[in-house]
Design an enzyme around this catalytic site. Sequence first.
Site, PDB file in Angstrom:
ATOM      1  N   HIS A   1      39.207  -0.880   8.321  1.00 46.74           N
ATOM      2  CA  HIS A   1      39.020   0.167   9.134  1.00 46.74           C
ATOM      3  C   HIS A   1      37.490   0.532   9.319  1.00 46.74           C
ATOM      4  O   HIS A   1      37.321   1.722   9.677  1.00 46.74           O
ATOM      5  CB  HIS A   1      39.788   1.293   8.533  1.00 46.74           C
ATOM      6  CG  HIS A   1      41.162   1.156   8.605  1.00 46.74           C
ATOM      7  ND1 HIS A   1      42.220   2.052   8.747  1.00 46.74           N
ATOM      8  CD2 HIS A   1      42.113   0.219   8.604  1.00 46.74           C
ATOM      9  CE1 HIS A   1      43.342   1.871   8.886  1.00 46.74           C
ATOM     10  NE2 HIS A   1      43.349   0.591   8.633  1.00 46.74           N
TER      11      HIS A   1
ATOM     12  N   GLU B   1      52.057  -1.044  13.625  1.00 49.79           N
ATOM     13  CA  GLU B   1      51.913  -0.891  12.168  1.00 49.79           C
ATOM     14  C   GLU B   1      51.120   0.368  11.840  1.00 49.79           C
ATOM     15  O   GLU B   1      51.134   0.912  11.063  1.00 49.79           O
ATOM     16  CB  GLU B   1      51.342  -2.107  11.290  1.00 49.79           C
ATOM     17  CG  GLU B   1      51.559  -2.026  10.012  1.00 49.79           C
ATOM     18  CD  GLU B   1      50.336  -1.501   9.316  1.00 49.79           C
ATOM     19  OE1 GLU B   1      50.676  -0.533   8.070  1.00 49.79           O
ATOM     20  OE2 GLU B   1      49.478  -1.304   9.724  1.00 49.79           O
ATOM     21  N   GLU B   2      49.840   0.677  12.748  1.00 46.08           N
ATOM     22  CA  GLU B   2      48.816   1.516  12.322  1.00 46.08           C
ATOM     23  C   GLU B   2      49.270   2.988  12.824  1.00 46.08           C
ATOM     24  O   GLU B   2      48.551   3.887  12.682  1.00 46.08           O
ATOM     25  CB  GLU B   2      47.673   1.284  13.077  1.00 46.08           C
ATOM     26  CG  GLU B   2      46.979   0.022  12.896  1.00 46.08           C
ATOM     27  CD  GLU B   2      46.204  -0.013  11.236  1.00 46.08           C
ATOM     28  OE1 GLU B   2      46.532   1.243  10.857  1.00 46.08           O
ATOM     29  OE2 GLU B   2      45.845  -1.043  10.918  1.00 46.08           O
TER      30      GLU B   2
ATOM     31  N   ASP C   1      48.819  -4.563  16.029  1.00 46.42           N
ATOM     32  CA  ASP C   1      48.071  -3.673  16.948  1.00 46.42           C
ATOM     33  C   ASP C   1      46.432  -3.394  16.208  1.00 46.42           C
ATOM     34  O   ASP C   1      46.265  -3.874  15.162  1.00 46.42           O
ATOM     35  CB  ASP C   1      48.549  -2.237  16.937  1.00 46.42           C
ATOM     36  CG  ASP C   1      49.254  -1.833  15.330  1.00 46.42           C
ATOM     37  OD1 ASP C   1      49.514  -2.706  14.548  1.00 46.42           O
ATOM     38  OD2 ASP C   1      49.187  -0.730  15.136  1.00 46.42           O
TER      39      ASP C   1
ATOM     40  N   ARG D   1      51.789  -8.511  -6.871  1.00 41.85           N
ATOM     41  CA  ARG D   1      52.181  -8.264  -8.303  1.00 41.85           C
ATOM     42  C   ARG D   1      53.682  -7.703  -8.038  1.00 41.85           C
ATOM     43  O   ARG D   1      54.277  -7.338  -6.731  1.00 41.85           O
ATOM     44  CB  ARG D   1      51.474  -6.981  -8.732  1.00 41.85           C
ATOM     45  CG  ARG D   1      51.383  -5.939  -7.983  1.00 41.85           C
ATOM     46  CD  ARG D   1      50.308  -4.902  -8.223  1.00 41.85           C
ATOM     47  NE  ARG D   1      50.253  -4.491  -9.675  1.00 41.85           N
ATOM     48  CZ  ARG D   1      51.206  -3.687 -10.208  1.00 41.85           C
ATOM     49  NH1 ARG D   1      52.071  -2.696  -9.696  1.00 41.85           N
ATOM     50  NH2 ARG D   1      51.089  -3.505 -11.536  1.00 41.85           N
TER      51      ARG D   1
END
Length: 401
Positions: free
Chosen positions: A374, A147-148, A89, A187
């Site tokens: 963004h 996802e957003e 998306d 990580r």
Amino acid sequence: MKHSERRKILPNIIEEARAINPQLIDIRRAFHRDPEISNQEERTAEKILKILEEIGGFEIRSGIGGHGILADLRGENTGKNIALRADMDALSIQEETGLPFSSQNPGIMHACGHDGHMTCLLGAAKLLKAHQSELQGSVRLIFQPAEEMAPTGGARKMIEGGALEGVDAVFGLHVWPNLPIGKIGTRPGSLMAASDHFSITIKGDSAHGAMPQLGHDALVAGAQFISAVQSIVSRNTDPLEACVVTIGVCRAGTRYNIVPGSCYLEGTVRTYSPEVRKNTEVRMRQLLAGICAAMECEAEISYENGYPALRNNPRMAEYMIEEITNLFGAENAVKMERPAMTAEDFAFYLEKVPGAFAWLGTQATDDSECWPLHSSHYKSNEDALWRGAAFLASLALNFKS
């Protein structure tokens, strides 16, 4: 086949990935021209399905969790089942990059790089199909919508739709403009934060601005809360723990000389620790109640737990570092010192199956301006596409346990 013998195919992966980069650029630009927001990724899904059908060999299921797609490729040898995920998306942002392939859809833009994520995974699909005979077990490609759409996200619906059934490990990546091109970082443990959403409505009584004593000022109560809520970070949270409270919306009042009778606030809380996450909500409610009692106002708060903290399985994160090193050299395998306070609903997959998430560097090596994710000016570095494709493919091809 021994692990050392299987690594002999890696130089081919690099060469093949470089060779298909012009195709990947075309694919990425097609996605970028036609972005779609969360749960509306219909044309995006059609593009993905067309490319997967052209590659061939994948068992495809579509319409998962909305417009999501699952594509399985079975190797010719027994082994583990690996999942690789990309999100689909775009964001509700008016693009201002000036690129010739800028978004053609007003107010919508791939400002978070999901066009690149899909392209990397489709590139990995091409490479994996070419090396299907070396594939141990199987690989599942997860193309995930929404996802957003925090705090809900699309990952949970994909999981409910069977995305992780029979999967032994799951991996994903995100373009990262804070890392130079060519480098990939990850990580063990926390990599990204939990993301919660809250909204507050404070109700008072309006009055003439010249006679405020006759009303109860909801805006003043809201302003006091905006200031006081930061004491949760400074005075209720261990200084060695991370916590961010951001209020991004404040609406109150209708005219300059009227005491506002209502005030609306909306914001987000970011944490890593479950204990800090819970305590922040508790203290927020206590502060709001106390301030409103003092100001003779009433308040309603809606607090939604969104994405959990994204925690990489330590063994899987080390495997990622190993693959980056073998593909691109130790100098490009970055073991991140600190996590980020941004959030990702890939975290839901990691709560179910061991796996890890990585950041794919896209920062230009020249002096060109680097815009953040963004931003309406964000430009993804297309030289990262072949690297992401090779990396994802290698994670599937070389996975042993």
